[in-house]
Structure formats: C-alpha cells, structure tokens
Design a protein around this motif. Structure first.
Motif, PDB file in Angstrom:
ATOM      1  N   ARG A 118       0.735  -1.172  -0.295  1.00  0.00           N
ATOM      2  CA  ARG A 118       0.147   0.046   0.005  1.00  0.00           C
ATOM      3  C   ARG A 118       0.783   1.249  -0.121  1.00  0.00           C
ATOM      4  NH1 ARG A 118      -4.355   0.224   4.831  1.00  0.00           N
ATOM      5  NH2 ARG A 118      -4.624   2.177   3.530  1.00  0.00           N
ATOM      6  N   ARG A 119       1.963   1.086   0.802  1.00  0.00           N
ATOM      7  CA  ARG A 119       2.900   2.451   0.827  1.00  0.00           C
ATOM      8  C   ARG A 119       3.602   2.490  -0.625  1.00  0.00           C
ATOM      9  NH1 ARG A 119       4.138   7.260   2.986  1.00  0.00           N
ATOM     10  NH2 ARG A 119       6.330   7.599   2.866  1.00  0.00           N
ATOM     11  N   LEU A 120       3.955   1.541  -1.018  1.00  0.00           N
ATOM     12  CA  LEU A 120       4.764   1.552  -2.309  1.00  0.00           C
ATOM     13  C   LEU A 120       3.851   2.062  -3.378  1.00  0.00           C
ATOM     14  CD1 LEU A 120       7.317   0.848  -4.009  1.00  0.00           C
ATOM     15  CD2 LEU A 120       6.309  -1.441  -4.209  1.00  0.00           C
ATOM     16  N   ASP A 121       2.434   1.601  -3.473  1.00  0.00           N
ATOM     17  CA  ASP A 121       1.430   2.176  -4.428  1.00  0.00           C
ATOM     18  C   ASP A 121       1.483   3.660  -4.262  1.00  0.00           C
ATOM     19  OD1 ASP A 121       1.188  -0.424  -5.457  1.00  0.00           O
ATOM     20  OD2 ASP A 121      -0.822  -0.841  -4.422  1.00  0.00           O
ATOM     21  N   PHE A 122       1.173   4.061  -3.143  1.00  0.00           N
ATOM     22  CA  PHE A 122       1.186   5.503  -2.835  1.00  0.00           C
ATOM     23  C   PHE A 122       2.554   6.072  -3.344  1.00  0.00           C
ATOM     24  CE2 PHE A 122       2.689   8.885  -0.104  1.00  0.00           C
ATOM     25  CZ  PHE A 122       1.850   9.828  -0.345  1.00  0.00           C
ATOM     26  N   LEU A 123       3.585   5.838  -3.063  1.00  0.00           N
ATOM     27  CA  LEU A 123       4.792   6.305  -3.434  1.00  0.00           C
ATOM     28  C   LEU A 123       5.034   6.332  -5.042  1.00  0.00           C
ATOM     29  CD1 LEU A 123       7.408   5.239  -0.770  1.00  0.00           C
ATOM     30  CD2 LEU A 123       6.181   7.315  -1.118  1.00  0.00           C
ATOM     31  N   GLN A 124       4.218   5.438  -5.751  1.00  0.00           N
ATOM     32  CA  GLN A 124       4.500   5.247  -7.139  1.00  0.00           C
ATOM     33  C   GLN A 124       3.625   6.456  -7.913  1.00  0.00           C
ATOM     34  OE1 GLN A 124       6.855   3.659  -8.064  1.00  0.00           O
ATOM     35  NE2 GLN A 124       6.767   1.387  -7.394  1.00  0.00           N
ATOM     36  N   ALA A 160      14.834   5.898  -2.429  1.00  0.00           N
ATOM     37  CA  ALA A 160      15.430   4.891  -1.453  1.00  0.00           C
ATOM     38  C   ALA A 160      14.500   4.156  -0.883  1.00  0.00           C
ATOM     39  CB  ALA A 160      16.383   5.676  -0.225  1.00  0.00           C
ATOM     40  N   GLU A 161      13.177   4.986  -0.400  1.00  0.00           N
ATOM     41  CA  GLU A 161      12.258   4.247   0.060  1.00  0.00           C
ATOM     42  C   GLU A 161      11.640   3.126  -0.785  1.00  0.00           C
ATOM     43  OE1 GLU A 161       8.134   4.721   2.923  1.00  0.00           O
ATOM     44  OE2 GLU A 161       9.230   6.521   1.982  1.00  0.00           O
ATOM     45  N   ARG A 162      11.385   3.424  -1.711  1.00  0.00           N
ATOM     46  CA  ARG A 162      10.725   2.455  -2.869  1.00  0.00           C
ATOM     47  C   ARG A 162      11.716   1.229  -3.099  1.00  0.00           C
ATOM     48  NH1 ARG A 162       9.169   7.365  -5.307  1.00  0.00           N
ATOM     49  NH2 ARG A 162      10.907   7.370  -6.605  1.00  0.00           N
ATOM     50  N   ALA A 163      12.998   1.425  -3.200  1.00  0.00           N
ATOM     51  CA  ALA A 163      13.912   0.502  -3.316  1.00  0.00           C
ATOM     52  C   ALA A 163      13.873  -0.683  -2.079  1.00  0.00           C
ATOM     53  CB  ALA A 163      15.374   0.819  -3.409  1.00  0.00           C
ATOM     54  N   TRP A 164      13.752   0.005  -0.824  1.00  0.00           N
ATOM     55  CA  TRP A 164      13.554  -0.828   0.349  1.00  0.00           C
ATOM     56  C   TRP A 164      12.481  -1.429   0.372  1.00  0.00           C
ATOM     57  CZ3 TRP A 164      10.256  -0.753   4.365  1.00  0.00           C
ATOM     58  CH2 TRP A 164      10.592  -1.792   5.107  1.00  0.00           C
ATOM     59  N   LEU A 165      11.226  -0.783  -0.005  1.00  0.00           N
ATOM     60  CA  LEU A 165       9.881  -1.482  -0.109  1.00  0.00           C
ATOM     61  C   LEU A 165       9.763  -2.551  -0.936  1.00  0.00           C
ATOM     62  CD1 LEU A 165       7.718   1.646   0.252  1.00  0.00           C
ATOM     63  CD2 LEU A 165       7.711  -0.154   1.936  1.00  0.00           C
ATOM     64  N   GLU A 166      10.664  -2.618  -2.043  1.00  0.00           N
ATOM     65  CA  GLU A 166      10.721  -3.623  -2.950  1.00  0.00           C
ATOM     66  C   GLU A 166      11.376  -4.727  -2.423  1.00  0.00           C
ATOM     67  OE1 GLU A 166      11.824  -1.677  -6.628  1.00  0.00           O
ATOM     68  OE2 GLU A 166       9.812  -0.636  -7.068  1.00  0.00           O
ATOM     69  N   GLU A 167      12.450  -4.498  -1.927  1.00  0.00           N
ATOM     70  CA  GLU A 167      13.352  -5.486  -1.322  1.00  0.00           C
ATOM     71  C   GLU A 167      12.647  -6.109  -0.174  1.00  0.00           C
ATOM     72  OE1 GLU A 167      17.010  -3.939  -0.143  1.00  0.00           O
ATOM     73  OE2 GLU A 167      17.358  -2.893  -1.936  1.00  0.00           O
ATOM     74  N   ALA A 168      11.815  -5.410   0.675  1.00  0.00           N
ATOM     75  CA  ALA A 168      11.468  -6.099   1.831  1.00  0.00           C
ATOM     76  C   ALA A 168       9.949  -6.858   1.439  1.00  0.00           C
ATOM     77  CB  ALA A 168      10.756  -4.893   2.809  1.00  0.00           C
ATOM     78  N   ILE A 169       9.159  -6.449   0.310  1.00  0.00           N
ATOM     79  CA  ILE A 169       8.090  -7.180  -0.068  1.00  0.00           C
ATOM     80  C   ILE A 169       8.449  -8.576  -0.679  1.00  0.00           C
ATOM     81  CG2 ILE A 169       6.187  -7.020  -1.902  1.00  0.00           C
ATOM     82  CD1 ILE A 169       5.937  -4.111  -1.317  1.00  0.00           C
ATOM     83  N   ALA A 170       9.686  -8.507  -1.502  1.00  0.00           N
ATOM     84  CA  ALA A 170      10.108  -9.667  -2.065  1.00  0.00           C
ATOM     85  C   ALA A 170      10.735 -10.658  -0.906  1.00  0.00           C
ATOM     86  CB  ALA A 170      11.219  -9.287  -2.961  1.00  0.00           C
TER      87      ALA A 170
END
Length: 178
Positions: A118-124, A160-170
């Motif tokens: 949800r956070r990643l979608d918002f940041l996109q 930076a936050e989007r990259a971390w979110l993608e890593e964490a989700i994976a």
C-alpha cells in the motif's frame, strides 16, 4: 496514532507511564511531541476499553509507579490496526513510520507485505510539493534554489524508500514459481 504507539510499545513489554512517554518521544518527539494532556487521557481510554491493564508497583523513591501492560483485547486491536492502517497512516511519512515501527508484531508475513505494498503504491503516484497548471513540478523545473533542494531531497528519499519497500516485499512474500 498515539493509541497505536501506546499499544505497540506495550506489546513489547509492560512499562511505567513515564518510560512509555519517553519511548513515544524518541519515536516521534521532534516531529509530533506528545503532551501529558494527550498521553494520559489516551491511556485512560485504552484502560476503560479493556485494552490495557494497569497496576501500581512501589517506586524506586517513595511514590508508587503506575505500570501498564497490554491485554489480549489490546493485542487484538494492535494487530487489527497494523493489518488495516488508515489511508493517512500510509500517505503521511511520520504516521507510516509509526506503523513500520510495530509492523513486526503482525505475525503473517503476507499481511506485513500487503501494508508495504500500500505504501509502495502510494509512492508510485507522481506527486510534488508544488504544481504548475495542475502538473507536479520536478526539481529541474523549480524556479528557486530552495524549492529545488526540497524536491531533490524528496526525490532521493522516495527512491530509497521505494527500493527498500520492493526488497522487503520480495523477502516477506516472494513470488511463487509457476
């Protein structure tokens, strides 16, 4: 957010009211300081709702200390708040950091990943602090040095936050092989 923070810290261990206030201040203090006039009524509401238990222990000096602990109902409320953060808890950076601080208490990794998605979608979604003719202004388009700085820092932070979110989700919810 204050109630979420109280429940989150008490999920880790029982705390004295003053120690709880200091932990909340360490988490959000300079951005959103907590006053006694907000904290203690919130604690009283949570006690009245059966989400916290309080008892008195002898103090290190002379005054007794009011110790707070999470009840089963309080833990269930915390988990529900973590599973389904309000929209502002996803879009507001400080509020999202509060959710993030306690997301580890949510036992299901896929549910944790869903909150991060949800956070990643918002940041996109393209956004800016400034708009011209309805369009977001990029740092390179800003008309002064200071707005350029704000926009550049926000872009770097967002990347930076989007990259971390993608890593964490994976890690939390890896794609399943076909």
């Amino acid at each position: 957010m204050l109630e979420l923070t109280i429940l989150g810290f008490l999920a880790e261990e029982p705390l004295h009211g003053y120690v709880l206030k200091e932990r909340i201040k360490a988490l959000t203090g300079h951005v959103r300081p907590v006053s006694d006039g907000a904290l203690y009524p919130a604690i009283s509401r949570l006690v009245a709702a059966g989400k916290l238990d309080q008892h008195t222990e002898p103090g290190t000096s002379a005054a007794p200390r009011r110790m707070l602990s999470l009840t089963d109902q309080g833990r269930a409320d915390l988990l529900e708040r973590l599973r389904h953060p309000k929209p502002a808890e996803i879009t507001d950076q400080v509020r999202f950091n509060t959710v993030l601080a306690f997301l580890r208490h949510l036992p299901d990794r896929r549910e944790q990943a869903a909150v991060l998605r949800r956070r990643l979608d918002f940041l996109q979604t393209p956004a800016s602090f400034f708009y011209r003719d309805g369009d977001p202004v990029r740092a390179e388009e800003a008309d002064d040095l200071f707005r350029q700085g704000m926009l550049r820092v926000a872009r770097a932070t967002g990347e930076a936050e989007r990259a971390w979110l993608e890593e964490a989700i994976a890690r939390l919810d890896p794609p399943q092989p076909n």
